[in-house]
Each structure stands twice: as C-alpha cells, then as structure tokens.
Design a protein around this motif. Structure first.
Motif, PDB file in Angstrom:
ATOM      1  N   LYS A  33      11.985-108.702 -41.350  1.00  0.00           N
ATOM      2  CA  LYS A  33      12.287-107.447 -40.548  1.00  0.00           C
ATOM      3  C   LYS A  33      13.426-106.367 -41.255  1.00  0.00           C
ATOM      4  CE  LYS A  33      12.254-105.183 -36.740  1.00  0.00           C
ATOM      5  NZ  LYS A  33      11.080-104.600 -36.024  1.00  0.00           N
ATOM      6  N   LEU A  34      14.250-106.935 -41.923  1.00  0.00           N
ATOM      7  CA  LEU A  34      15.265-106.146 -42.607  1.00  0.00           C
ATOM      8  C   LEU A  34      14.687-105.337 -43.674  1.00  0.00           C
ATOM      9  CD1 LEU A  34      18.078-105.290 -43.394  1.00  0.00           C
ATOM     10  CD2 LEU A  34      18.393-107.648 -44.841  1.00  0.00           C
ATOM     11  N   MET A  35      13.604-106.261 -44.387  1.00  0.00           N
ATOM     12  CA  MET A  35      12.950-105.566 -45.359  1.00  0.00           C
ATOM     13  C   MET A  35      12.179-104.360 -44.875  1.00  0.00           C
ATOM     14  SD  MET A  35       9.632-104.849 -46.689  1.00  0.00           S
ATOM     15  CE  MET A  35       8.632-106.154 -46.264  1.00  0.00           C
ATOM     16  N   ILE A  36      11.443-104.455 -43.821  1.00  0.00           N
ATOM     17  CA  ILE A  36      10.797-103.441 -43.101  1.00  0.00           C
ATOM     18  C   ILE A  36      11.729-102.250 -42.643  1.00  0.00           C
ATOM     19  CG2 ILE A  36       9.303-102.742 -41.185  1.00  0.00           C
ATOM     20  CD1 ILE A  36       8.103-105.554 -41.255  1.00  0.00           C
ATOM     21  N   VAL A  37      12.734-102.533 -42.201  1.00  0.00           N
ATOM     22  CA  VAL A  37      13.699-101.844 -41.696  1.00  0.00           C
ATOM     23  C   VAL A  37      14.276-100.898 -42.900  1.00  0.00           C
ATOM     24  CG1 VAL A  37      15.927-101.349 -40.677  1.00  0.00           C
ATOM     25  CG2 VAL A  37      14.256-102.743 -39.579  1.00  0.00           C
ATOM     26  N   SER A  38      14.437-101.521 -43.985  1.00  0.00           N
ATOM     27  CA  SER A  38      15.081-101.027 -45.144  1.00  0.00           C
ATOM     28  C   SER A  38      14.189 -99.870 -45.888  1.00  0.00           C
ATOM     29  CB  SER A  38      15.453-102.172 -46.336  1.00  0.00           C
ATOM     30  OG  SER A  38      14.397-102.535 -46.827  1.00  0.00           O
ATOM     31  N   VAL A  39      12.994-100.111 -45.836  1.00  0.00           N
ATOM     32  CA  VAL A  39      11.984 -99.274 -46.151  1.00  0.00           C
ATOM     33  C   VAL A  39      11.854 -98.070 -45.337  1.00  0.00           C
ATOM     34  CG1 VAL A  39       9.576 -98.554 -46.522  1.00  0.00           C
ATOM     35  CG2 VAL A  39      10.393-101.061 -47.446  1.00  0.00           C
ATOM     36  N   SER A  40      11.930 -98.236 -44.020  1.00  0.00           N
ATOM     37  CA  SER A  40      12.166 -97.285 -43.050  1.00  0.00           C
ATOM     38  C   SER A  40      13.342 -96.258 -43.244  1.00  0.00           C
ATOM     39  CB  SER A  40      12.044 -97.738 -41.557  1.00  0.00           C
ATOM     40  OG  SER A  40      10.948 -98.457 -41.280  1.00  0.00           O
ATOM     41  N   TYR A  41      14.456 -96.950 -43.544  1.00  0.00           N
ATOM     42  CA  TYR A  41      15.775 -96.272 -43.776  1.00  0.00           C
ATOM     43  C   TYR A  41      15.721 -95.247 -44.973  1.00  0.00           C
ATOM     44  CZ  TYR A  41      20.622 -95.579 -45.409  1.00  0.00           C
ATOM     45  OH  TYR A  41      21.648 -94.796 -45.540  1.00  0.00           O
ATOM     46  N   ILE A  42      15.329 -95.665 -46.201  1.00  0.00           N
ATOM     47  CA  ILE A  42      15.308 -94.712 -47.065  1.00  0.00           C
ATOM     48  C   ILE A  42      14.301 -93.779 -46.946  1.00  0.00           C
ATOM     49  CG2 ILE A  42      13.468 -96.050 -48.420  1.00  0.00           C
ATOM     50  CD1 ILE A  42      17.003 -94.658 -49.863  1.00  0.00           C
ATOM     51  N   SER A  43      13.208 -94.013 -46.341  1.00  0.00           N
ATOM     52  CA  SER A  43      12.218 -92.687 -46.144  1.00  0.00           C
ATOM     53  C   SER A  43      12.984 -91.835 -45.137  1.00  0.00           C
ATOM     54  CB  SER A  43      10.915 -93.513 -45.409  1.00  0.00           C
ATOM     55  OG  SER A  43      10.472 -94.246 -46.376  1.00  0.00           O
ATOM     56  N   LEU A  44      13.282 -92.181 -44.001  1.00  0.00           N
ATOM     57  CA  LEU A  44      14.051 -91.514 -42.902  1.00  0.00           C
ATOM     58  C   LEU A  44      15.152 -90.777 -43.740  1.00  0.00           C
ATOM     59  CD1 LEU A  44      13.676 -93.810 -39.841  1.00  0.00           C
ATOM     60  CD2 LEU A  44      12.302 -91.424 -40.389  1.00  0.00           C
ATOM     61  N   LEU A  45      16.033 -91.416 -44.521  1.00  0.00           N
ATOM     62  CA  LEU A  45      17.014 -90.846 -45.127  1.00  0.00           C
ATOM     63  C   LEU A  45      16.715 -89.590 -45.768  1.00  0.00           C
ATOM     64  CD1 LEU A  45      20.142 -92.049 -46.537  1.00  0.00           C
ATOM     65  CD2 LEU A  45      18.838 -90.953 -48.302  1.00  0.00           C
ATOM     66  N   GLN A  46      15.654 -89.783 -46.737  1.00  0.00           N
ATOM     67  CA  GLN A  46      15.211 -88.569 -47.413  1.00  0.00           C
ATOM     68  C   GLN A  46      14.719 -87.429 -46.710  1.00  0.00           C
ATOM     69  OE1 GLN A  46      12.566 -90.800 -50.008  1.00  0.00           O
ATOM     70  NE2 GLN A  46      14.119 -91.584 -51.437  1.00  0.00           N
ATOM     71  N   ILE A  47      13.958 -87.917 -45.648  1.00  0.00           N
ATOM     72  CA  ILE A  47      13.431 -86.711 -44.779  1.00  0.00           C
ATOM     73  C   ILE A  47      14.599 -86.028 -44.039  1.00  0.00           C
ATOM     74  CG2 ILE A  47      12.265 -86.350 -42.727  1.00  0.00           C
ATOM     75  CD1 ILE A  47      10.453 -88.755 -43.205  1.00  0.00           C
ATOM     76  N   VAL A  48      15.759 -86.702 -43.570  1.00  0.00           N
ATOM     77  CA  VAL A  48      16.814 -86.016 -43.034  1.00  0.00           C
ATOM     78  C   VAL A  48      17.553 -85.209 -44.152  1.00  0.00           C
ATOM     79  CG1 VAL A  48      19.307 -86.424 -42.097  1.00  0.00           C
ATOM     80  CG2 VAL A  48      17.110 -87.696 -41.441  1.00  0.00           C
ATOM     81  N   TYR A  49      17.685 -85.692 -45.363  1.00  0.00           N
ATOM     82  CA  TYR A  49      18.587 -84.866 -46.467  1.00  0.00           C
ATOM     83  C   TYR A  49      17.659 -83.570 -46.448  1.00  0.00           C
ATOM     84  CZ  TYR A  49      21.870 -87.720 -48.179  1.00  0.00           C
ATOM     85  OH  TYR A  49      23.201 -88.382 -48.498  1.00  0.00           O
ATOM     86  N   VAL A  50      15.986 -83.688 -46.921  1.00  0.00           N
ATOM     87  CA  VAL A  50      15.359 -82.501 -46.972  1.00  0.00           C
ATOM     88  C   VAL A  50      15.634 -81.500 -45.885  1.00  0.00           C
ATOM     89  CG1 VAL A  50      12.804 -81.664 -47.401  1.00  0.00           C
ATOM     90  CG2 VAL A  50      13.926 -83.807 -48.572  1.00  0.00           C
ATOM     91  N   LEU A  51      15.411 -81.955 -44.563  1.00  0.00           N
ATOM     92  CA  LEU A  51      15.323 -81.278 -43.500  1.00  0.00           C
ATOM     93  C   LEU A  51      16.593 -80.550 -43.348  1.00  0.00           C
ATOM     94  CD1 LEU A  51      13.375 -83.029 -40.640  1.00  0.00           C
ATOM     95  CD2 LEU A  51      12.575 -81.199 -42.078  1.00  0.00           C
ATOM     96  N   ASP A  52      17.787 -81.265 -43.866  1.00  0.00           N
ATOM     97  CA  ASP A  52      18.968 -80.452 -43.493  1.00  0.00           C
ATOM     98  C   ASP A  52      19.279 -79.275 -44.318  1.00  0.00           C
ATOM     99  OD1 ASP A  52      21.933 -81.159 -42.739  1.00  0.00           O
ATOM    100  OD2 ASP A  52      21.972 -80.789 -44.681  1.00  0.00           O
ATOM    101  N   LYS A  53      18.488 -79.554 -45.585  1.00  0.00           N
ATOM    102  CA  LYS A  53      18.556 -78.379 -46.699  1.00  0.00           C
ATOM    103  C   LYS A  53      17.795 -77.221 -46.089  1.00  0.00           C
ATOM    104  CE  LYS A  53      17.161 -76.855 -51.283  1.00  0.00           C
ATOM    105  NZ  LYS A  53      16.322 -77.060 -52.553  1.00  0.00           N
ATOM    106  N   PHE A  54      16.726 -77.382 -45.512  1.00  0.00           N
ATOM    107  CA  PHE A  54      15.925 -76.275 -45.063  1.00  0.00           C
ATOM    108  C   PHE A  54      16.301 -75.556 -43.713  1.00  0.00           C
ATOM    109  CE2 PHE A  54      13.262 -78.250 -48.229  1.00  0.00           C
ATOM    110  CZ  PHE A  54      13.016 -77.062 -49.027  1.00  0.00           C
ATOM    111  N   LEU A  55      17.020 -76.499 -42.729  1.00  0.00           N
ATOM    112  CA  LEU A  55      17.228 -76.193 -41.510  1.00  0.00           C
ATOM    113  C   LEU A  55      18.684 -75.563 -41.193  1.00  0.00           C
ATOM    114  CD1 LEU A  55      15.298 -78.863 -39.272  1.00  0.00           C
ATOM    115  CD2 LEU A  55      14.522 -76.689 -39.867  1.00  0.00           C
ATOM    116  N   ARG A  56      19.745 -75.811 -41.948  1.00  0.00           N
ATOM    117  CA  ARG A  56      20.913 -75.482 -42.065  1.00  0.00           C
ATOM    118  C   ARG A  56      21.089 -73.930 -41.991  1.00  0.00           C
ATOM    119  NH1 ARG A  56      23.024 -77.172 -47.634  1.00  0.00           N
ATOM    120  NH2 ARG A  56      22.282 -79.133 -47.252  1.00  0.00           N
TER     121      ARG A  56
END
Length: 299
Positions: A276-299
């Motif tokens: 479960k931790l492994m699955i969550v870790s994959v989700s974490y890094i993917s979602l973090l990258q999405i947040v970083y990218v969206l933050d750049k374009f929406l700020r």
C-alpha cells in the motif's frame, strides 16, 4: 504465413516492452516532461521539437539501462518468480541480441539528448553509468545499493529542467533532491513486500537487511525528509522554482498522506502495508509533479 509473421512481430514487440521495462521507462519520461514544463520560460521558450527529442532520447536511455541491468542479472532473474519469465531468463532473447539492443539504445539516446544540449546528454550518461555499473552490482552486496540507485533515479525530474534551460542550478538541484529522498520509502516498500523473492537472488534492498522496526522507522524518517524537500520552493530560496501557499498546502497534505502509510507499515509490519505504501508513493510523486506544473501555469 501472415499469421506467423504477425505472431513474430507481436512477440518481438512484447519482448522489447519487457526488456526495456516500458511501464517504468514511460513513468520516468513523464517525470522528465514535468521537469521540462517547469523549466521553460520567456528566455528559453517552449519547443515541441525539444520535448519530442527529450521523450525519445529519455526512453532510449532508460530502456538501455534496463536492458543492461537484465543482462547482468539474467541468472538471478531466473531464480525469482517475479522475473523468471523475462526475455533473457526465459530464453526468448539471447544475451548477444540484448547487448546489441542496449548499445543501440545508448548511442541513440546520447545522440538525441546531445542534440537538445550537452548538459542533458551528460546527465543522461551519468544516469546510465550509475544504474548499470554501480547500483546493479551492489544490489547483491550491500543495502547501500538503494542509496547509490537513488542518484540515477532522481535525475529524470531535474533532467527536464536542464533540457529546457541548458543549465544546472538551484532549481534543477531542488527537483533532484525531492525525487532523491522519495526513492527511499518507495524502494524500501518494494523491498519489504518482495523480500522473500529478493532473498532467493541474494538482493539486499532493506537498510537493515531485515523486515524490522528499524527499517520501518527509517522509511518514516526519509518520508519526512521528502516532505521537507518538497516544500522548499515555497520559501523563495530556489530561483524560478516557486510554489504558492495553496500548492504548498496541497503538497503537504499529499506528504502527510504518504507519511500515514509509512507509520502504518511501522505499526503493522506486513507485506500488505508495504504494498500500500508503494502504491501511495507512486501516486505521491505523480500528483506532486502535477501540482508543481499547474502551480506554474495558474499562478
């Protein structure tokens, strides 16, 4: 005759996908794309041609690393249930054919990344060297292999920034650090739930070599370091790489989500919690990258 040719083509395609670890390679390339989207600016504008070259060159380099890894570990892969049906241990591909494929992918990858800029090619070369020549042989020697493997594993996110800017600075370094710390809880979780299979091949993946409280505690500590690294851009110390308060809050929540499952592993000490931790870790890094990218374009 046509059915035979179709079967051969499908078989070759399947073997190529398996020996280059296509799913892993694609996930690494997506990480590189995120870095590129974060890196381009008015001074270094977005270019579809550069992004295309980065994707193709990046896949070639990651694919080559995986090919050489499977050549070195062919006999060990034959021992483990998870890997015994890969092209080399299953006998569907010869070592010579795999080696030629690895060389072709390496040359193509380096040439393509060099056409983006020399620094991108340099980091690509460092990545493949460390993965094949250091991380792979160390897996049967010491748990420190995960530490060594975290270096090439952390390069893709920053590689996109370097491809966009032609420079390695505080921004690229920060992206590197984030993915560097993420590697530890991610791979220790994998090492935990695949412990018995890895043990057959003599792989040392857990920091203490055992599924014990010390390993679980280190997983928690490195998850905390990962969270801290992930919010550093919010404080204005990292040049053009910056996070707004809202995005920082989202990143913290994502980190606490992963930390919860790290604590759960410490409490339950079983393969189910590790998976479960492994699955969550994959989700974490993917979602973090999405947040970083969206933050750049929406700020």
């Amino acid at each position: 005759m046509e059915e035979t040719q179709t079967h051969i083509k499908n078989s070759l395609y399947k073997d190529f996908v398996e020996i280059t670890k296509a799913r892993l390679s694609i996930s690494v390339v997506i990480s590189t794309i995120a870095g590129y989207l974060l890196g381009f600016s008015q001074e270094q504008p977005f270019q579809w041609s550069v992004l295309f070259l980065l994707v193709v060159g990046g896949y070639c380099m990651v694919g080559a690393s995986n090919v050489f890894n499977q050549i070195i570990e062919k006999d060990l892969d034959a021992i483990m249930d998870r890997t015994k049906n890969r092209p080399l241990p299953a006998g569907r591909m010869t070592t010579k054919s795999a080696f030629i494929l690895g060389i072709i992918l390496t040359i193509l990858g380096l040439a393509i990344l060099y056409s983006v800029n020399p620094k991108t090619a340099m980091f690509g070369a460092i990545s493949i060297f460390m993965y094949v020549s250091l991380y792979t042989p160390l897996k049967t020697v010491t748990p420190l292999s995960v530490f060594v493997g975290a270096f090439p594993g952390a390069i893709p996110f920053m590689l996109g920034w370097v491809a966009a800017t032609g420079q390695f600075g505080i921004e690229a370094g920060t992206l590197f650090i984030i993915q560097f710390f993420w590697q530890f809880p991610h791979f220790w979780a994998i090492g935990w739930f695949l412990f018995d299979d890895y043990k057959k091949a003599g792989f040392f993946m857990l920091p203490t070599g055992k599924k014990d409280k010390k390993t679980a505690l280190q997983t928690i500590l490195y998850t905390i370091w990962m969270i801290i690294a992930s919010v550093i851009p919010a404080f204005g110390f990292t040049g053009r790489l910056f996070l707004t308060k809202i995005s920082t809050g989202i990143v913290v929540v994502l980190g606490l989500w992963m930390l919860f499952y790290a604590f759960k592993l410490h409490k339950e000490m079983d393969a189910k919690a590790a998976r479960k931790l492994m699955i969550v870790s994959v989700s974490y890094i993917s979602l973090l990258q999405i947040v970083y990218v969206l933050d750049k374009f929406l700020r």
